[in-house]
Design a protein around this motif. Structure first.
Motif, PDB file in Angstrom:
ATOM      1  N   GLY A 145      68.788  48.073  15.305  1.00 45.17           N
ATOM      2  CA  GLY A 145      67.334  48.013  15.483  1.00 45.17           C
ATOM      3  C   GLY A 145      66.877  47.674  16.892  1.00 45.17           C
ATOM      4  O   GLY A 145      65.784  47.149  17.086  1.00 45.17           O
ATOM      5  N   VAL A 146      67.716  47.981  17.895  1.00 47.93           N
ATOM      6  CA  VAL A 146      67.307  47.798  19.298  1.00 47.93           C
ATOM      7  C   VAL A 146      67.097  49.175  19.910  1.00 47.93           C
ATOM      8  O   VAL A 146      67.954  50.057  19.787  1.00 47.93           O
ATOM      9  CB  VAL A 146      68.390  47.027  20.101  1.00 47.93           C
ATOM     10  N   GLU A 147      65.950  49.356  20.575  1.00 44.24           N
ATOM     11  CA  GLU A 147      65.630  50.655  21.171  1.00 44.24           C
ATOM     12  C   GLU A 147      66.000  50.656  22.657  1.00 44.24           C
ATOM     13  O   GLU A 147      65.749  49.677  23.366  1.00 44.24           O
ATOM     14  CB  GLU A 147      64.123  50.914  21.009  1.00 44.24           C
ATOM     15  N   THR A 148      66.612  51.767  23.121  1.00 44.48           N
ATOM     16  CA  THR A 148      67.004  51.897  24.530  1.00 44.48           C
ATOM     17  C   THR A 148      66.174  52.977  25.209  1.00 44.48           C
ATOM     18  O   THR A 148      65.991  54.062  24.645  1.00 44.48           O
ATOM     19  CB  THR A 148      68.490  52.292  24.649  1.00 44.48           C
ATOM     20  N   THR A 149      65.654  52.691  26.415  1.00 44.34           N
ATOM     21  CA  THR A 149      65.049  53.717  27.261  1.00 44.34           C
ATOM     22  C   THR A 149      65.854  53.789  28.549  1.00 44.34           C
ATOM     23  O   THR A 149      66.111  52.760  29.180  1.00 44.34           O
ATOM     24  CB  THR A 149      63.575  53.368  27.603  1.00 44.34           C
ATOM     25  N   TYR A 150      66.270  54.994  28.940  1.00 47.95           N
ATOM     26  CA  TYR A 150      67.014  55.174  30.188  1.00 47.95           C
ATOM     27  C   TYR A 150      66.032  55.445  31.324  1.00 47.95           C
ATOM     28  O   TYR A 150      64.982  56.062  31.108  1.00 47.95           O
ATOM     29  CB  TYR A 150      68.024  56.318  30.037  1.00 47.95           C
ATOM     30  N   THR A 210      69.935  61.593  30.483  1.00 53.49           N
ATOM     31  CA  THR A 210      68.730  61.931  29.735  1.00 53.49           C
ATOM     32  C   THR A 210      67.441  61.708  30.531  1.00 53.49           C
ATOM     33  O   THR A 210      66.457  62.391  30.313  1.00 53.49           O
ATOM     34  CB  THR A 210      68.655  61.126  28.423  1.00 53.49           C
ATOM     35  N   ALA A 211      67.439  60.763  31.473  1.00 53.45           N
ATOM     36  CA  ALA A 211      66.203  60.472  32.205  1.00 53.45           C
ATOM     37  C   ALA A 211      66.109  61.278  33.499  1.00 53.45           C
ATOM     38  O   ALA A 211      65.024  61.434  34.060  1.00 53.45           O
ATOM     39  CB  ALA A 211      66.110  58.981  32.526  1.00 53.45           C
TER      40      ALA A 211
END
Ligand SMILES: *Cc1c(COP(=O)(O)O)cnc(C)c1O
Length: 394
Positions: free
Chosen positions: A128-133, A356-357
């Motif tokens: 339940g931890v969200e990652t943004t690159y 991805t970023a």
């Protein structure tokens, strides 16, 4: 040993003098390897209170203590504790599991070590931890990516394939303004050349498998944390039950003692080879922040006191099979993962397969080189032969 004023000494001296208790070692220079699980308590009262310098094998021994004292002395006064784990990837997973909880958000640099990304996308997602690159060159604009639940920012400088230099100071200023922790994978430079904890990083991790071990013969990881983060790391290590084998701890300590001379040679030879490669007609670009022409050079110069022996090159366009022929021709550059040992290595890589970023479009085949401790004349001769084979195979 006199380690009463360790911070007044230069880092090279601290690496030699710290963590040594000559009297306890009966005069011997190095501590023995303590193989142990059970630690006996002298009395029932001591047992009830868990009283004693050492309480159980998993929680440490005189060998681990010597290593921790030495790395703490190298990290500097900001370092409140050093955690010992069985691999570099374990340093990353243990750190993330120690500081994050369900519902949190983490910002991770897009040039991060690929297994770190796999851990975020795999286990952190499940928990339940969200990652943004984010783009490694984002700087203070990282502010725009923060959410109310952003708990941490993970950086790596430079990225160990593409070698962009994130501005850790600018990122840390924003992160701390938002109440987030800054986590740095400091494997490339080690605390000898990049004093992360003095530049706004809260938790500095290392694959000690690489330069600290230095001989390609151990798997080992370390987590150095400041006073704010250390209680979380110490608790995480205790709850997860991670520790490292005593022989590996001993070899890592032995590696620390000679880190300064090895790294200085990797720095010199690495830069010499990078400059030589930049002048080769087969090479389109050299990715090494220590080169004056590199886009990350200014940040490297501001924040780092040296470079290690790992960098990449972009070849002029060539078919895969010609590059493979070149790699097969090299004798001194072995093909294999990991780095930081005494030997030179060369591997092809393609960041575009997983970023991805940001886009990765280098315009030609890419090779990552580790410059070991061989003579640079011999390494150049080896690459000369490789380039000749590359041309012949085109
Ligand atoms: C090798 C490496 C790791 C992982 O270390 P292991 O000891 O192989 O688990 C982590 N980060 C970076 C930058 C690495 O190069």
């Amino acid at each position: 040993m006199d380690s009463s004023h360790p911070q007044e000494q230069q880092a090279e001296t601290r690496l030699v003098t710290s963590g040594r208790d000559t009297k306890a070692q009966k005069g011997f220079v190095n501590p023995p390897v303590f193989h142990g699980s059970t630690v006996l308590y002298p009395t029932a009262e001591d047992l009830h209170a868990h009283r004693g310098e050492f309480t159980y094998g998993r929680h440490g021994s005189p060998t681990t203590k010597a290593f921790q004292e030495t790395l703490t002395a190298l990290e500097g006064p900001q370092c409140a504790g050093v955690g010992i784990v069985p691999s570099g990837l374990s340093a990353i997973s243990t750190t993330l599991l120690s500081v994050l909880k369900a519902g949190d958000h983490i910002l991770v640099v897009d040039n991060v070590y690929r297994p770190t990304r796999n851990f975020c996308n795999g286990m952190l997602t499940r928990y339940g931890v969200e990652t943004t690159y984010f783009d490694p060159l984002i700087g203070a604009d990282i502010e725009k990516l923060f959410k109310p639940n952003t708990r941490a920012v993970l950086v790596e400088a430079p990225g160990s394939q593409s070698f962009e230099m994130p501005d850790i100071r600018a990122i840390a200023d924003v992160a701390h303004g938002r109440g987030a922790l800054v986590i740095d994978d400091n494997t490339w430079a080690t605390p000898l050349y990049h004093r992360s904890l003095e530049q706004g990083v809260d938790i500095s991790m290392q694959a000690a498998t690489k330069y600290i071990g230095g001989h390609s013969d151990i798997m080992f990881g370390t987590i150095s944390a400041n006073a704010k983060a250390w209680p979380m790391i110490a608790e995480g290590i205790r709850l997860l039950g991670v520790c490292a084998g005593p022989d590996d701890v001993f070899l890592a300590l032995r590696g620390l003692r000679t880190l300064s001379v090895r790294l200085a040679q990797h720095h010199r030879s690495g830069l010499e080879m990078a400059r030589w490669l930049a002048g080769r007609p087969e090479v389109a670009r050299v990715l090494h922040p220590g080169l004056e022409t590199d886009p990350g050079h200014a940040i490297w110069k501001r924040d780092f006191t040296g470079a290690s022996g790992l960098f990449s090159i972009v070849l002029k366009p060539a078919p895969q099979q010609a590059v493979d022929t070149m790699l097969n021709t090299l004798k001194l550059f072995g093909m294999g993962f990991s780095w930081g040992g005494f030997e030179s290595l060369a591997i092809p890589f393609d960041c575009d397969a997983y970023r991805t970023a940001t886009k990765w479009a280098p315009g030609g085949p890419t090779l990552r080189l580790h410059i070991g401790l061989e003579s640079t004349d011999d390494l150049k001769a080896d690459l000369d032969r490789g380039f000749a084979a590359l041309k012949a195979a085109m």
